[in-house]
Design a protein around this motif. Structure first.
Motif, PDB file in Angstrom:
ATOM      1  N   GLN A 277     -29.287  41.722 -64.192  1.00 44.32           N
ATOM      2  CA  GLN A 277     -30.364  42.249 -65.031  1.00 44.32           C
ATOM      3  C   GLN A 277     -31.435  41.168 -65.135  1.00 44.32           C
ATOM      4  OE1 GLN A 277     -32.630  44.515 -66.621  1.00 44.32           O
ATOM      5  NE2 GLN A 277     -30.665  45.539 -66.623  1.00 44.32           N
ATOM      6  N   PRO A 278     -32.599  41.346 -64.508  1.00 38.28           N
ATOM      7  CA  PRO A 278     -33.030  42.532 -63.766  1.00 38.28           C
ATOM      8  C   PRO A 278     -32.244  42.701 -62.459  1.00 38.28           C
ATOM      9  CG  PRO A 278     -34.647  40.768 -63.558  1.00 38.28           C
ATOM     10  CD  PRO A 278     -33.669  40.303 -64.578  1.00 38.28           C
ATOM     11  N   ARG A 279     -32.383  43.874 -61.863  1.00 39.78           N
ATOM     12  CA  ARG A 279     -31.547  44.244 -60.720  1.00 39.78           C
ATOM     13  C   ARG A 279     -31.781  43.367 -59.482  1.00 39.78           C
ATOM     14  NH1 ARG A 279     -32.466  50.707 -60.957  1.00 39.78           N
ATOM     15  NH2 ARG A 279     -34.434  49.975 -61.824  1.00 39.78           N
ATOM     16  N   ASP A 280     -30.690  43.156 -58.752  1.00 40.78           N
ATOM     17  CA  ASP A 280     -30.744  42.376 -57.501  1.00 40.78           C
ATOM     18  C   ASP A 280     -31.061  43.250 -56.291  1.00 40.78           C
ATOM     19  OD1 ASP A 280     -30.231  39.872 -58.507  1.00 40.78           O
ATOM     20  OD2 ASP A 280     -28.065  39.960 -58.182  1.00 40.78           O
ATOM     21  N   ILE A 281     -30.748  44.548 -56.394  1.00 40.61           N
ATOM     22  CA  ILE A 281     -30.851  45.433 -55.226  1.00 40.61           C
ATOM     23  C   ILE A 281     -32.064  46.355 -55.362  1.00 40.61           C
ATOM     24  CG2 ILE A 281     -29.681  47.223 -53.886  1.00 40.61           C
ATOM     25  CD1 ILE A 281     -27.013  46.035 -54.883  1.00 40.61           C
ATOM     26  N   GLU A 282     -32.893  46.337 -54.348  1.00 41.60           N
ATOM     27  CA  GLU A 282     -34.087  47.182 -54.318  1.00 41.60           C
ATOM     28  C   GLU A 282     -33.677  48.643 -54.457  1.00 41.60           C
ATOM     29  OE1 GLU A 282     -37.952  46.127 -51.834  1.00 41.60           O
ATOM     30  OE2 GLU A 282     -36.450  47.128 -50.609  1.00 41.60           O
ATOM     31  N   ASP A 283     -34.395  49.383 -55.295  1.00 42.69           N
ATOM     32  CA  ASP A 283     -33.994  50.754 -55.613  1.00 42.69           C
ATOM     33  C   ASP A 283     -33.941  51.654 -54.379  1.00 42.69           C
ATOM     34  OD1 ASP A 283     -33.191  52.493 -57.769  1.00 42.69           O
ATOM     35  OD2 ASP A 283     -35.063  53.583 -57.428  1.00 42.69           O
ATOM     36  N   SER A 284     -34.816  51.440 -53.418  1.00 41.09           N
ATOM     37  CA  SER A 284     -34.870  52.303 -52.233  1.00 41.09           C
ATOM     38  C   SER A 284     -33.664  52.128 -51.311  1.00 41.09           C
ATOM     39  CB  SER A 284     -36.157  52.038 -51.443  1.00 41.09           C
ATOM     40  OG  SER A 284     -36.288  50.669 -51.140  1.00 41.09           O
ATOM     41  N   VAL A 285     -32.832  51.110 -51.556  1.00 41.49           N
ATOM     42  CA  VAL A 285     -31.621  50.905 -50.746  1.00 41.49           C
ATOM     43  C   VAL A 285     -30.706  52.118 -50.854  1.00 41.49           C
ATOM     44  CG1 VAL A 285     -29.502  49.532 -50.533  1.00 41.49           C
ATOM     45  CG2 VAL A 285     -31.700  48.388 -50.833  1.00 41.49           C
ATOM     46  N   ARG A 286     -30.692  52.764 -52.026  1.00 43.95           N
ATOM     47  CA  ARG A 286     -29.772  53.888 -52.239  1.00 43.95           C
ATOM     48  C   ARG A 286     -30.096  55.099 -51.359  1.00 43.95           C
ATOM     49  NH1 ARG A 286     -28.408  54.845 -57.076  1.00 43.95           N
ATOM     50  NH2 ARG A 286     -29.186  52.945 -58.077  1.00 43.95           N
ATOM     51  N   THR A 287     -31.284  55.110 -50.727  1.00 52.61           N
ATOM     52  CA  THR A 287     -31.665  56.240 -49.855  1.00 52.61           C
ATOM     53  C   THR A 287     -31.119  56.082 -48.439  1.00 52.61           C
ATOM     54  OG1 THR A 287     -33.748  55.208 -49.155  1.00 52.61           O
ATOM     55  CG2 THR A 287     -33.799  56.536 -51.177  1.00 52.61           C
ATOM     56  N   ILE A 288     -30.552  54.928 -48.136  1.00 50.61           N
ATOM     57  CA  ILE A 288     -30.061  54.671 -46.781  1.00 50.61           C
ATOM     58  C   ILE A 288     -28.697  55.327 -46.575  1.00 50.61           C
ATOM     59  CG2 ILE A 288     -29.381  52.862 -45.138  1.00 50.61           C
ATOM     60  CD1 ILE A 288     -31.312  50.987 -46.674  1.00 50.61           C
ATOM     61  N   GLU A 289     -28.553  56.088 -45.510  1.00 45.07           N
ATOM     62  CA  GLU A 289     -27.299  56.784 -45.227  1.00 45.07           C
ATOM     63  C   GLU A 289     -26.170  55.782 -45.017  1.00 45.07           C
ATOM     64  OE1 GLU A 289     -25.464  60.175 -42.186  1.00 45.07           O
ATOM     65  OE2 GLU A 289     -27.426  59.279 -41.793  1.00 45.07           O
ATOM     66  N   GLY A 290     -25.058  56.074 -45.648  1.00 46.51           N
ATOM     67  CA  GLY A 290     -23.888  55.200 -45.500  1.00 46.51           C
ATOM     68  C   GLY A 290     -23.802  54.119 -46.559  1.00 46.51           C
ATOM     69  N   VAL A 291     -24.838  54.024 -47.415  1.00 47.27           N
ATOM     70  CA  VAL A 291     -24.848  53.006 -48.468  1.00 47.27           C
ATOM     71  C   VAL A 291     -24.725  53.679 -49.826  1.00 47.27           C
ATOM     72  CG1 VAL A 291     -26.134  51.135 -49.555  1.00 47.27           C
ATOM     73  CG2 VAL A 291     -26.308  51.498 -47.080  1.00 47.27           C
ATOM     74  N   ARG A 292     -23.801  53.199 -50.638  1.00 52.01           N
ATOM     75  CA  ARG A 292     -23.633  53.706 -52.009  1.00 52.01           C
ATOM     76  C   ARG A 292     -23.943  52.566 -52.982  1.00 52.01           C
ATOM     77  NH1 ARG A 292     -17.857  56.308 -52.616  1.00 52.01           N
ATOM     78  NH2 ARG A 292     -18.827  57.242 -54.476  1.00 52.01           N
ATOM     79  N   VAL A 293     -24.897  52.794 -53.868  1.00 50.08           N
ATOM     80  CA  VAL A 293     -25.323  51.758 -54.816  1.00 50.08           C
ATOM     81  C   VAL A 293     -24.890  52.138 -56.227  1.00 50.08           C
ATOM     82  CG1 VAL A 293     -27.275  50.496 -55.801  1.00 50.08           C
ATOM     83  CG2 VAL A 293     -27.316  51.174 -53.380  1.00 50.08           C
ATOM     84  N   PHE A 294     -24.289  51.188 -56.924  1.00 46.02           N
ATOM     85  CA  PHE A 294     -23.847  51.387 -58.305  1.00 46.02           C
ATOM     86  C   PHE A 294     -24.439  50.280 -59.185  1.00 46.02           C
ATOM     87  CE2 PHE A 294     -20.785  53.264 -55.469  1.00 46.02           C
ATOM     88  CZ  PHE A 294     -20.502  54.500 -56.058  1.00 46.02           C
TER      89      PHE A 294
END
Length: 427
Positions: A277-294
């Motif tokens: 916090q703040p987040r380490d992972i760019e929000d658009s990463v979750r749109t990539i096929e095969g990647v699950r972001v939590f």
């Protein structure tokens, strides 16, 4: 008897209970010291607490002023508490009852760190110093008197539990921990108890990663090799203190291509758990096929199970905290008498010096030792004369009766006759 809090103490904030990760990010203060200095212009003291699942501001001042101050800075949707409600919240926070993971111990260190920053910045008042230290002491005592933290998980170990639920088992897995700070250590320690094939640790400072990796039997890797080791991992748990994302969509998209096994048609799934916090992972990463972001928001199920298992211990803690709140109010009210006592002692010191100088002038030509004896005598005499008055004033303040305390000071220093209750009503 319910005592009134004589010194205004307030807090405002947002936590995991009221908002999601995005809401917390919007409410955070990137430059903590700059915020503290600005807030000090409006309040006698200020402490800023920022953790992965809460942002809270404590001030010596009223809640209305605090609300206006935060709104002027563009903050919204936050709650405010004042007086005993503020103290009650602080006690519950330190006890771990208000934490996402009930009973976790990290909040005690986080409160101490927030207080240290306030002190180092020169914006901490004696009253806030008392508040934070008293809360930390109560939090430690709760953990001694109850089992609220027995086997308690942290945010870090909750992330590991989430990973285990997602994979079914961590046996034989490869996991990368990004960040070697306090939360990173908790993650790594929780992983060390699992039957993993490999634990990789990376950090902005390689020596920190190396030290942590050695502690848990893992492998330290350079941060510039981040994406290479992401491609080798089943799960990545990221928890740095970076002010901006460090894992970006474009290189992740390239990385995922390297995760296609020769006979597979699709890339091997990649799980990314972001508890920074703040987040380490760019929000658009979750749109990539095969990647699950939590994110932290996904740890709430772990939190609910944790709360159920510790409900009885939390109830025991509540009883103890109720008694502590009464003591808390007395301590702060006692400190509220300091201003009145300062007037009393200033008055007495002025008389002491005047009479001492008169006595010494009559002993003109006497030895230096005689002068010292006269000076010491006058100090001791004044101190003894004020002992009972000081005790009476503090006692009045402790039970919230500052009116009587001030009357005692005025009666002594200005010869004002204390009013009877009837005269008070007439005034």
């Amino acid at each position: 008897m319910k005592y009134e809090l004589l010194t205004p103490v307030s807090c405002a904030g947002l936590t995991h209970r009221e908002t999601d990760v995005t809401g917390l990010e919007e409410f955070r203060f990137a430059d903590e010291e700059a915020f503290l200095q600005e807030a000090r212009e409006h309040f006698k003291g200020v402490v800023l607490l920022q953790t992965c699942n809460r942002v809270e501001i404590y001030v010596q001042g009223d809640s209305e002023t605090l609300q206006h101050f935060l709104e002027e800075k563009g903050k919204k949707n936050f709650w405010t508490l004042e007086g005993c409600a503020c103290l009650n919240h602080l006690l519950h926070l330190s006890a771990g009852i208000d934490s996402m993971i009930v009973g976790e111990d990290q909040i005690l260190g986080q409160l101490k760190k927030a207080l240290s920053l306030s002190q180092a910045s020169g914006v901490c008042s004696p009253v806030l110093d008392l508040c934070i230290n008293k809360a930390v002491h109560a939090g430690i005592e709760v953990r001694k008197r109850t089992n609220i933290n027995n086997g308690a998980v942290s945010i870090g170990s909750a992330a590991v539990e989430l990973a285990e639920e997602l994979l079914g088992s961590l046996d034989g897995s490869h996991i990368l921990v990004v960040g070697g700070g306090e939360i990173g250590k908790l993650v790594a320690q929780a992983l060390a108890a699992k039957k993993l094939t490999a634990i990789y640790v990376t950090n902005r400072t390689f020596e920190t990663a190396k030290t942590l990796a050695e502690e848990i039997g893992g492998k330290a890797v350079m941060l510039d090799e981040l994406y290479r080791y992401i491609s080798l991992s089943d799960v990545v748990i990221s928890c740095t203190a970076a002010p901006h994302p460090i894992i970006h969509a474009k290189p992740i998209a390239e990385t995922i291509k390297n995760r296609v096994w020769p006979l597979d048609k699709k890339p091997k799934p990649l799980i990314l758990i972001d508890i920074a916090q703040p987040r380490d992972i760019e929000d658009s990463v979750r749109t990539i096929e095969g990647v699950r972001v939590f994110t932290i928001d996904d740890l709430k199920n772990v939190s609910e199970k944790n709360l159920i298992s510790r409900r009885h211990e939390a109830e025991l803690a509540e009883k103890f905290l109720l008694e502590e709140e009464k003591k808390f109010v007395s301590l702060i009210n006692r400190a509220s008498a300091n201003e009145a006592l300062a007037d009393l002692h200033t008055w007495a010191e002025a008389i002491r010096i005047r009479e001492r100088d008169r006595a010494l002038s009559r002993l003109s030509g006497s030895e230096i030792k005689t002068n010292e004896i006269v000076d010491d005598f006058s100090r001791v005499l004044v101190k003894k004369l004020l002992t009972d008055a000081t005790f009476a004033i503090r006692s009045c303040a402790e039970i919230g009766d500052m009116n009587t305390a001030e009357k005692i000071v005025l009666a002594i220093t200005r010869g004002k006759r204390p009013c009877s209750p009837k005269e008070d009503l007439e005034d």
